[in-house]
Scaffold this motif. Structure first.
Motif, PDB file in Angstrom:
ATOM      1  N   LEU A  99      26.432 -74.674  60.047  1.00 21.54           N
ATOM      2  CA  LEU A  99      26.524 -75.375  58.919  1.00 21.54           C
ATOM      3  C   LEU A  99      24.519 -76.154  59.011  1.00 21.54           C
ATOM      4  N   GLU A 100      24.462 -75.788  57.941  1.00 25.62           N
ATOM      5  CA  GLU A 100      22.604 -76.258  57.593  1.00 25.62           C
ATOM      6  C   GLU A 100      23.103 -77.596  56.877  1.00 25.62           C
ATOM      7  N   PHE A 101      22.535 -78.686  56.600  1.00 22.82           N
ATOM      8  CA  PHE A 101      22.852 -79.898  55.989  1.00 22.82           C
ATOM      9  C   PHE A 101      21.092 -80.125  56.137  1.00 22.82           C
ATOM     10  N   GLU A 102      20.697 -80.786  55.188  1.00 26.17           N
ATOM     11  CA  GLU A 102      19.541 -81.359  54.692  1.00 26.17           C
ATOM     12  C   GLU A 102      19.784 -83.262  54.625  1.00 26.17           C
ATOM     13  N   THR A 103      18.690 -84.062  55.941  1.00 31.57           N
ATOM     14  CA  THR A 103      18.976 -85.286  56.137  1.00 31.57           C
ATOM     15  C   THR A 103      19.163 -86.257  55.195  1.00 31.57           C
ATOM     16  N   ALA A 104      19.148 -87.248  54.400  1.00 31.02           N
ATOM     17  CA  ALA A 104      18.738 -88.087  53.610  1.00 31.02           C
ATOM     18  C   ALA A 104      17.816 -89.023  53.986  1.00 31.02           C
ATOM     19  N   ASN A 105      16.600 -88.337  53.134  1.00 27.23           N
ATOM     20  CA  ASN A 105      15.074 -89.391  53.626  1.00 27.23           C
ATOM     21  C   ASN A 105      15.356 -90.971  53.711  1.00 27.23           C
ATOM     22  N   ILE A 106      14.078 -91.902  54.433  1.00 26.26           N
ATOM     23  CA  ILE A 106      13.758 -93.378  53.851  1.00 26.26           C
ATOM     24  C   ILE A 106      13.932 -93.312  52.318  1.00 26.26           C
ATOM     25  N   ILE A 112      16.412-112.382  62.941  1.00 24.10           N
ATOM     26  CA  ILE A 112      15.066-113.354  63.907  1.00 24.10           C
ATOM     27  C   ILE A 112      13.786-113.555  62.980  1.00 24.10           C
ATOM     28  N   PHE A 113      13.182-114.518  62.142  1.00 25.67           N
ATOM     29  CA  PHE A 113      12.524-114.439  61.762  1.00 25.67           C
ATOM     30  C   PHE A 113      11.221-113.786  61.128  1.00 25.67           C
ATOM     31  N   PHE A 114      12.370-112.643  60.168  1.00 23.47           N
ATOM     32  CA  PHE A 114      12.340-111.703  59.638  1.00 23.47           C
ATOM     33  C   PHE A 114      12.016-110.372  60.201  1.00 23.47           C
ATOM     34  N   LEU A 115      12.058-109.883  61.499  1.00 26.73           N
ATOM     35  CA  LEU A 115      11.562-108.888  61.957  1.00 26.73           C
ATOM     36  C   LEU A 115      12.130-107.650  61.838  1.00 26.73           C
ATOM     37  N   ASN A 116      13.658-108.180  62.124  1.00 27.10           N
ATOM     38  CA  ASN A 116      14.710-106.967  62.217  1.00 27.10           C
ATOM     39  C   ASN A 116      14.796-105.441  61.516  1.00 27.10           C
ATOM     40  N   GLY A 117      14.506-106.367  59.855  1.00 27.69           N
ATOM     41  CA  GLY A 117      14.581-104.983  58.852  1.00 27.69           C
ATOM     42  C   GLY A 117      13.439-104.029  59.203  1.00 27.69           C
ATOM     43  N   ALA A 118      12.619-104.423  60.207  1.00 28.23           N
ATOM     44  CA  ALA A 118      11.746-103.156  61.222  1.00 28.23           C
ATOM     45  C   ALA A 118      12.271-102.272  62.148  1.00 28.23           C
ATOM     46  N   VAL A 119      13.345-102.626  62.096  1.00 27.88           N
ATOM     47  CA  VAL A 119      13.928-101.537  63.453  1.00 27.88           C
ATOM     48  C   VAL A 119      14.578-100.321  62.671  1.00 27.88           C
ATOM     49  N   PRO A 120      15.362-100.652  62.035  1.00 29.52           N
ATOM     50  CA  PRO A 120      16.204 -98.837  60.993  1.00 29.52           C
ATOM     51  C   PRO A 120      14.260 -98.505  60.275  1.00 29.52           C
ATOM     52  N   ILE A 121      13.594 -98.949  60.184  1.00 29.99           N
ATOM     53  CA  ILE A 121      12.529 -98.335  59.327  1.00 29.99           C
ATOM     54  C   ILE A 121      11.938 -97.815  60.663  1.00 29.99           C
ATOM     55  N   ILE A 122      11.091 -97.846  62.044  1.00 25.68           N
ATOM     56  CA  ILE A 122      10.720 -97.641  63.222  1.00 25.68           C
ATOM     57  C   ILE A 122      11.663 -96.507  63.411  1.00 25.68           C
ATOM     58  N   THR A 123      13.010 -97.101  63.250  1.00 28.01           N
ATOM     59  CA  THR A 123      13.772 -95.736  64.398  1.00 28.01           C
ATOM     60  C   THR A 123      14.089 -94.350  63.415  1.00 28.01           C
ATOM     61  N   MET A 124      13.899 -95.040  62.274  1.00 29.69           N
ATOM     62  CA  MET A 124      13.750 -93.550  61.178  1.00 29.69           C
ATOM     63  C   MET A 124      12.792 -92.780  61.180  1.00 29.69           C
ATOM     64  N   ILE A 125      11.642 -93.247  61.344  1.00 28.88           N
ATOM     65  CA  ILE A 125      10.396 -92.406  61.207  1.00 28.88           C
ATOM     66  C   ILE A 125      10.491 -91.714  62.345  1.00 28.88           C
TER      67      ILE A 125
END
Length: 243
Positions: free
Chosen positions: A14-21, A121-134
């Protein structure tokens, strides 16, 4: 955006298209706005009630903070992998095997969402999902990687309805015909193809002939109607081959 091919137990991919960032971010914005609107509505309601200090705190925790914290967990469990934002953007969470995620998978995604929250903490955690998805091949955030899930567009290239695959993981299904395992994937695909042809053309005689042939080969005696019997055959095959 990437395409992921998920093998099933029937030698069908089954072929799925992933949702981009970008799509996932827009869905997150919609969900954020909904949560903010909910929080404002609760605040205004309780303000008009003129509650005492401790009572107001407890009420805000129970009726505002707690529901907002559980927002994704509750919606994605009850809405088949979708929050309101995901539903509006046409994306949903699926397990890496193509089935509906389990409760534990949803729980893992939710726990990691709390760790990845942009107000960490220090508003840095928001970068985690972005970096991981990239960095991820399938646009997965950290919670998806650990939970074994992906977020896909709901319109997959190969429709599950076009195959014999049925997701029985969330059903308390009780099989009827263990003899069904004497048939092969090819046999089942042929049965499904003939059923689809009969339904499309309204040919009840074809459905009857297919059903009788399956009964004859497997030595099954049942009072089920022909169509119900063939549907049960497909469900039973899914049940036994995915356990």
């Amino acid at each position: 955006m990437a395409n992921v091919k998920i093998p099933t137990s029937f030698n069908i991919e089954l072929e799925f298209e992933t949702a981009n960032i970008l799509v996932r971010f827009l869905a997150w914005i919609i969900d954020l706005l909904i949560r903010i609107a909910f929080g404002i509505a609760i605040y205004v309601t309780f303000s008009r009630m003129h509650l005492a200090g401790n009572t107001a705190t407890v009420m805000y925790i129970l009726f505002c903070a707690l529901p907002i914290s559980l927002y994704y967990l509750l919606f994605e469990i009850t809405m088949n992998g979708q929050s309101p934002g995901k539903m509006m953007l046409g994306i949903k969470v699926r397990s890496l095997n193509g089935s509906k995620p389990s409760i534990s998978q949803h729980l893992i995604r939710w726990l990691f969402r709390l760790l990845e929250a942009p107000w960490g903490i220090f508003f840095l955690n928001g970068a985690v999902p972005i970096i991981t998805m990239i960095r991820s091949r399938y646009d997965q955030r950290l919670g998806d990687v650990v939970a074994g899930t992906i977020v896909v567009n709901t319109k997959n290239k190969t429709s599950i309805q076009d195959t014999i695959y049925r997701d029985m993981s969330s059903l308390n299904y009780e099989p009827h015909f263990p003899q069904i395992l004497r048939l092969s994937d090819r046999d089942m695909n042929k049965i499904k193809t003939l059923m689809d042809q009969a339904i499309k053309s309204g040919n009840q005689d074809l459905i009857a002939r297919v059903a009788e042939r399956v009964k004859e080969v497997l030595g099954i005696e049942t009072e089920m109607g022909h169509f119900q019997f063939l549907e049960t055959v497909l469900n039973d095959y899914n049940y036994y081959t995915t356990r």
